[in-house]
Scaffold this motif. Structure first.
Motif, PDB file in Angstrom:
ATOM      1  N   VAL A  80       0.653  -1.067  -0.035  1.00 56.49           N
ATOM      2  CA  VAL A  80      -0.197   0.013  -0.106  1.00 56.49           C
ATOM      3  C   VAL A  80       0.915   1.029  -0.067  1.00 56.49           C
ATOM      4  O   VAL A  80       1.809   1.430   0.745  1.00 56.49           O
ATOM      5  CB  VAL A  80      -0.996   0.147   1.492  1.00 56.49           C
ATOM      6  N   VAL A  81       0.696   2.100  -0.930  1.00 58.38           N
ATOM      7  CA  VAL A  81       1.648   3.321  -1.023  1.00 58.38           C
ATOM      8  C   VAL A  81       0.499   4.500  -1.266  1.00 58.38           C
ATOM      9  O   VAL A  81      -0.190   4.638  -1.677  1.00 58.38           O
ATOM     10  CB  VAL A  81       2.290   3.265  -2.421  1.00 58.38           C
ATOM     11  N   ALA A  82       1.189   5.645  -0.372  1.00 53.62           N
ATOM     12  CA  ALA A  82       0.488   6.936  -0.487  1.00 53.62           C
ATOM     13  C   ALA A  82       1.704   7.863  -0.842  1.00 53.62           C
ATOM     14  O   ALA A  82       2.572   7.768  -0.139  1.00 53.62           O
ATOM     15  CB  ALA A  82      -0.142   7.356   0.948  1.00 53.62           C
ATOM     16  N   HIS A  83       1.455   8.926  -1.368  1.00 54.08           N
ATOM     17  CA  HIS A  83       2.387  10.013  -1.889  1.00 54.08           C
ATOM     18  C   HIS A  83       1.606  11.416  -1.116  1.00 54.08           C
ATOM     19  O   HIS A  83       0.537  11.838  -1.360  1.00 54.08           O
ATOM     20  CB  HIS A  83       2.108  10.367  -3.312  1.00 54.08           C
ATOM     21  N   LEU A  84       2.563  11.866  -0.270  1.00 51.71           N
ATOM     22  CA  LEU A  84       2.269  13.145   0.435  1.00 51.71           C
ATOM     23  C   LEU A  84       3.240  14.225  -0.213  1.00 51.71           C
ATOM     24  O   LEU A  84       4.120  13.889  -0.509  1.00 51.71           O
ATOM     25  CB  LEU A  84       2.462  12.899   1.912  1.00 51.71           C
ATOM     26  N   TRP A  85       2.619  15.292   0.148  1.00 51.61           N
ATOM     27  CA  TRP A  85       3.527  16.581  -0.545  1.00 51.61           C
ATOM     28  C   TRP A  85       3.255  17.738   0.489  1.00 51.61           C
ATOM     29  O   TRP A  85       2.357  18.031   1.090  1.00 51.61           O
ATOM     30  CB  TRP A  85       2.826  16.925  -1.727  1.00 51.61           C
ATOM     31  N   SER A  86       4.492  18.401   0.723  1.00 53.56           N
ATOM     32  CA  SER A  86       4.549  19.837   1.397  1.00 53.56           C
ATOM     33  C   SER A  86       4.325  20.829   0.351  1.00 53.56           C
ATOM     34  O   SER A  86       5.253  21.092  -0.497  1.00 53.56           O
ATOM     35  CB  SER A  86       5.729  19.701   2.201  1.00 53.56           C
TER      36      SER A  86
END
Length: 248
Positions: A80-86
């Protein structure tokens, strides 16, 4: 922060001495400047806490949820992969965990990132992964009566069995339409003679027979046509060229 610094920072925030939870590791994935991302692998029990630390830690500040999906790793379960961004610091983070193939379960991130709701619904629908505490895991793309999870690698692609192939030619055929070998089935497509409404009714494909050239007797070569002898009628070298005043 560089991708290496982002990964090391999150690993430090999740440091634990409990061996049962598993280790947290970080690496860098991607191309050149502007495309590289920190990838942090966490145990499934630390999934929600990792996303919370990535969002709330001042040095990371990953306040924007980009996407979430899964990868079928067969015997290795599902990643399971999630991409988060600042949005303020302009760096990204790939958060990854692994769940078993039998009863895959991971905690939902909806209370941290409301935008994860649709992504988790789609992942639940396509892979069969359950997101605990998700408020509504009803189907998103498929009808309610649909059975199975289409993005699992064992899912049978039955479209080639249910209706004829609409392409101009089958795999293995040349541009002229003549099969060079028996037609091939794409991955996931069952043999219609073994599965589906035509089970036991489809004859096996015939392999075109190769035309054999007749064998030449050993030591025998075909005779060459005899060449005209110079000076004989019909030999162009024996006839003088005609001038303009001559007629044939």
């Amino acid at each position: 922060m560089t991708p290496e610094e982002v990964g090391d920072r999150l690993v430090a925030l999740l440091a634990t001495e409990d061996p049962d939870t598993g280790a947290v590791t970080a690496e860098v994935s991607g191309g050149g400047p502007g495309h590289a991302r920190a990838v942090v692998d966490v145990p499934v029990g630390r999934w929600w806490f990792a996303a919370e630390a990535a969002r709330d830690a001042g040095a990371l500040g990953c306040d924007f949820f980009d996407w979430l999906s899964a990868v079928d790793e067969l015997d290795g379960g599902f990643a399971v992969v999630a991409h988060l961004w600042s949005t303020r610091r302009r760096h990204g983070l790939l958060l990854r965990t692994r769940v078993p193939r039998t009863d895959p379960l991971v905690e939902s991130l909806v209370d941290l990132y409301p935008g994860a709701a649709w992504h988790e619904r789609e992942t639940h629908e396509m892979f069969g992964i359950t997101f605990s505490r998700h408020p509504d895991l009803r189907p998103l793309l498929l009808p309610p009566e649909f059975e199975g999870h289409p993005l699992r690698k064992e899912f049978v692609l039955a479209s080639r069995v249910a209706k004829p192939w609409p392409g101009a030619k089958e795999p293995g055929e040349s541009e002229a339409g003549t099969a060079k070998r028996a037609p091939m089935r794409p991955p996931g497509v069952p043999d219609p003679n073994e599965w589906g409404p035509l089970k036991g009714k489809v004859p096996p494909p015939e392999t075109p027979a190769r035309r054999e050239r007749p064998a030449r007797p050993a030591g025998e070569r075909p005779a060459r046509p005899a060449r005209a002898t110079p000076g004989t009628p019909g030999d162009p070298k024996a006839e003088p060229p005609k001038t303009d005043g001559e007629t044939a």
